[in-house]
Scaffold this motif. Structure first.
Motif, short mmCIF file in Angstrom:
data_model
loop_
_atom_site.label_atom_id
_atom_site.label_comp_id
_atom_site.label_asym_id
_atom_site.label_seq_id
_atom_site.Cartn_x
_atom_site.Cartn_y
_atom_site.Cartn_z
N VAL A 198 0.90 -1.19 0.11
CA VAL A 198 -0.02 -0.04 -0.14
C VAL A 198 0.92 1.11 0.04
O VAL A 198 0.46 2.39 -0.89
CB VAL A 198 -0.96 -0.04 1.12
CG1 VAL A 198 -1.92 1.08 1.03
CG2 VAL A 198 -1.96 -1.33 1.26
N GLY A 199 2.09 1.23 0.66
CA GLY A 199 2.92 2.40 0.71
C GLY A 199 3.56 2.55 -0.74
O GLY A 199 3.68 3.80 -1.15
N GLY A 200 3.65 1.49 -1.19
CA GLY A 200 4.11 1.77 -2.45
C GLY A 200 3.26 2.42 -3.60
O GLY A 200 3.78 2.78 -4.64
N THR A 228 7.84 -4.69 -8.20
CA THR A 228 7.59 -5.97 -8.25
C THR A 228 8.54 -7.06 -7.48
O THR A 228 8.41 -7.77 -6.47
CB THR A 228 7.05 -6.78 -9.60
OG1 THR A 228 5.85 -5.97 -9.67
CG2 THR A 228 6.37 -8.05 -9.41
N ILE A 229 9.70 -6.63 -8.11
CA ILE A 229 10.93 -7.57 -7.44
C ILE A 229 11.37 -7.18 -6.04
O ILE A 229 11.54 -8.12 -5.20
CB ILE A 229 12.00 -7.35 -8.32
CG1 ILE A 229 11.94 -8.01 -9.91
CG2 ILE A 229 13.32 -8.01 -7.89
CD1 ILE A 229 12.98 -7.48 -10.79
N ALA A 230 11.48 -6.03 -5.84
CA ALA A 230 11.21 -5.49 -4.38
C ALA A 230 10.50 -6.22 -3.46
O ALA A 230 10.71 -6.62 -2.36
CB ALA A 230 11.19 -4.10 -4.35
N LEU A 231 9.31 -6.26 -3.72
CA LEU A 231 8.02 -6.84 -3.19
C LEU A 231 8.28 -8.30 -2.66
O LEU A 231 8.19 -8.63 -1.61
CB LEU A 231 6.85 -6.55 -3.66
CG LEU A 231 6.15 -5.16 -3.49
CD1 LEU A 231 4.82 -4.91 -4.23
CD2 LEU A 231 5.94 -4.70 -2.02
N PHE A 232 8.39 -9.02 -3.86
CA PHE A 232 8.71 -10.55 -3.78
C PHE A 232 10.12 -10.76 -2.71
O PHE A 232 10.39 -11.76 -2.19
CB PHE A 232 9.09 -10.83 -5.07
CG PHE A 232 7.64 -11.31 -5.66
CD1 PHE A 232 6.86 -12.39 -5.27
CD2 PHE A 232 7.01 -10.69 -6.48
CE1 PHE A 232 5.53 -12.87 -5.80
CE2 PHE A 232 5.88 -11.02 -7.18
CZ PHE A 232 5.03 -12.18 -6.58
N ALA A 233 11.21 -9.90 -3.10
CA ALA A 233 12.31 -10.19 -2.52
C ALA A 233 12.25 -9.85 -0.85
O ALA A 233 12.59 -10.45 0.08
CB ALA A 233 13.39 -9.14 -2.83
N GLY A 258 16.75 -5.38 1.32
CA GLY A 258 17.06 -4.07 2.08
C GLY A 258 17.89 -3.20 0.80
O GLY A 258 17.26 -2.00 0.58
N VAL A 259 18.42 -3.78 -0.04
CA VAL A 259 19.12 -3.09 -1.13
C VAL A 259 17.94 -2.71 -2.40
O VAL A 259 17.73 -1.86 -2.51
CB VAL A 259 20.11 -3.81 -1.72
CG1 VAL A 259 20.54 -3.36 -3.24
CG2 VAL A 259 21.25 -3.95 -1.00
N ARG A 264 14.10 0.98 -4.47
CA ARG A 264 12.75 1.51 -4.73
C ARG A 264 12.55 2.91 -4.38
O ARG A 264 11.82 3.68 -4.85
CB ARG A 264 11.86 0.62 -4.23
CG ARG A 264 10.34 0.89 -4.60
CD ARG A 264 9.31 -0.16 -3.82
NE ARG A 264 7.99 -0.26 -4.40
CZ ARG A 264 7.18 -0.82 -3.71
NH1 ARG A 264 7.24 -1.12 -2.21
NH2 ARG A 264 5.78 -0.82 -4.41
N LEU A 265 12.88 3.09 -3.03
CA LEU A 265 12.70 4.29 -2.38
C LEU A 265 13.58 5.67 -3.15
O LEU A 265 12.86 6.62 -3.17
CB LEU A 265 13.11 4.43 -0.87
CG LEU A 265 12.96 5.55 0.05
CD1 LEU A 265 11.59 6.11 -0.05
CD2 LEU A 265 13.40 5.41 1.36
N ALA A 266 14.53 5.25 -3.51
CA ALA A 266 15.32 6.20 -4.14
C ALA A 266 14.94 6.92 -5.60
O ALA A 266 15.22 8.12 -5.80
CB ALA A 266 16.83 5.61 -4.61
#
Length: 403
Positions: A198-200, A228-233, A258-259, A264-266
């Motif tokens: 949701v934050g995404g 999507t990759i970040a969420l699955f990781a 974390g990476v 994603r945030l960057a």
């Protein structure tokens, strides 16, 4: 012959229920108010228990009560307020309000009351009462999502179901004398995935809207494969942490997660939001997700203790994000300007101080109780300021009708 004209959806109703008690007009009202009050009271009771031996939780156990009330007491109320307000926007259906909302809130409140002294009615009865709320919230939200045919939002409800299971498991482990760490990690992981999903959506969306009004050219990147990759990781890293918190695979999985969440945030232009605390705080809260993954990865080596690492997630990501969403949603749904006045900004500052102080307690053992107490007091100040600023609006202020 088939009708080729598209079916027109009715616009999402805004400012619902202009009759009846204001507090029952929308889900955010009773639950954000309850979350704010309980955040202060539950932490105050815990500090009193540590400092003066106040017998909180009775046979449930003081530390277990504190952990439970932060994970399943305060945070479940904040989650309920968010979901019952967001789901009508997702589905186009009327929000849950009036008597059904009152019943749901009373079920949540009953759980808080019986767990303060569960021996009064018997531990099993108290745990049974507390276990009702999350399944009921799940059932209500599932009905709305299915009726609105918003199938992609079922993944959000999967996290609510995981929370209900974690809560029941936590209670079962207390009764059986087991280690509640597994249930706690499952609950924390469910919240972190909710913030990731949701934050995404909301963090880059709110940021994009704010920057666009200022004619900024560089806007947050749209959702793509990296998200999507970040969420699955993240899901993989959290799954390993839940089951094998000290395994080398968990360290690797959390570093990778974390990476990816940092990347994603960057892409969300965080550095351009400093002028508006209502937007900046969303980025700071999300930043606690990669920091939490990195903190977990440090635990097996002994560089950080497990409790401090856990609090990066609970205080930083979960606590700060819920306060950020509660203040923003309250302002938006009661007709206030979407900007952070001094009291709101101060509440964010106190909660960030709590996040920084809590790990320091383990790093400075000679000052452990002092830092624990200061962190708790900062938490209480953050939510006291939220109540001072927003309780009157939650209780009385209706959003003006559109002209």
């Amino acid at each position: 012959m088939t009708d080729t004209h598209p079916i027109k959806r009715k616009p999402v109703p805004r400012g619902i229920a202009h009759t009846g008690p204001v507090i029952l007009a929308y889900g955010f009202r009773p639950f954000f108010l309850g979350a704010g009050v309980w955040a202060v009271l539950a932490m105050g009771l815990w500090i009193a228990s540590l400092a003066a031996g106040f017998p909180i939780g009775a046979g449930y156990g003081g530390p277990a009560w504190h952990a439970h009330e932060m994970l399943f007491g305060y945070t479940s109320a904040a989650l309920a307020g968010f979901l019952l307000t967001a789901i009508p926007n997702w589905t186009g259906r009327l929000p849950v309000s009036g008597a059904p909302l009152a019943v749901l809130f009373v079920v949540w409140l009953a759980g808080r009351m019986v767990l303060i002294r569960p021996d009064v009615i018997g531990l099993e009865w108290a745990l049974g009462i507390d276990s009702l709320f999350l399944p009921l919230l799940f059932a209500i939200c599932l009905r709305e999502v299915v009726a609105g045919r918003k199938w992609r939002d079922l993944k959000v409800l999967a996290a609510v179901l995981a929370l209900a299971i974690a809560n029941a498991g936590y209670h079962a482990l207390i009764v059986g004398g087991g280690d509640t760490g597994l249930a706690s990690r499952l609950a924390i992981s469910a919240y972190i995935m909710l913030i990731g999903i949701v934050g995404g959506r909301v963090v880059p969306s709110f940021t994009r809207n704010w920057l666009a009004r200022r004619h900024v050219i560089n806007l947050p990147a749209p959702y793509d494969r990296l998200d999507t990759i970040a969420l699955f990781a993240g899901l993989a890293g959290l799954g390993l942490w839940v089951l094998w918190p000290d395994h080398p695979a968990t360290v690797l999985g959390c570093v990778v997660a974390g990476v990816l969440h940092s990347m994603r945030l960057a892409r969300w232009q965080s550095w351009q939001t400093a002028d508006e605390r209502l937007v900046l705080v969303l980025h700071l809260a999300y930043a606690a997700i990669p920091l939490g993954f990195f903190a977990i990865a440090l635990v097996p080596s002994g560089l950080l203790d497990a409790t401090s690492a856990l609090h990066v997630f609970t205080l930083g990501a979960i606590g700060l994000m819920t306060l950020a969403i509660m203040s923003r949603a309250t302002r938006g749904h009661t007709g206030m300007a979407l900007t952070a006045p001094p009291l709101t900004a101060a509440s964010y500052g106190f909660l960030i101080a709590a996040v920084l102080l809590r790990p320091g307690a383990a790093l400075l053992p000679d000052h452990y109780m002092t830092l624990i107490s200061l962190s708790g007091l900062c938490w209480m100040m953050a939510f006291t300021l939220y109540l001072v600023e927003y309780a009157p609006a939650l209780l009385t202020r209706r959003k003006p009708r559109p002209e």
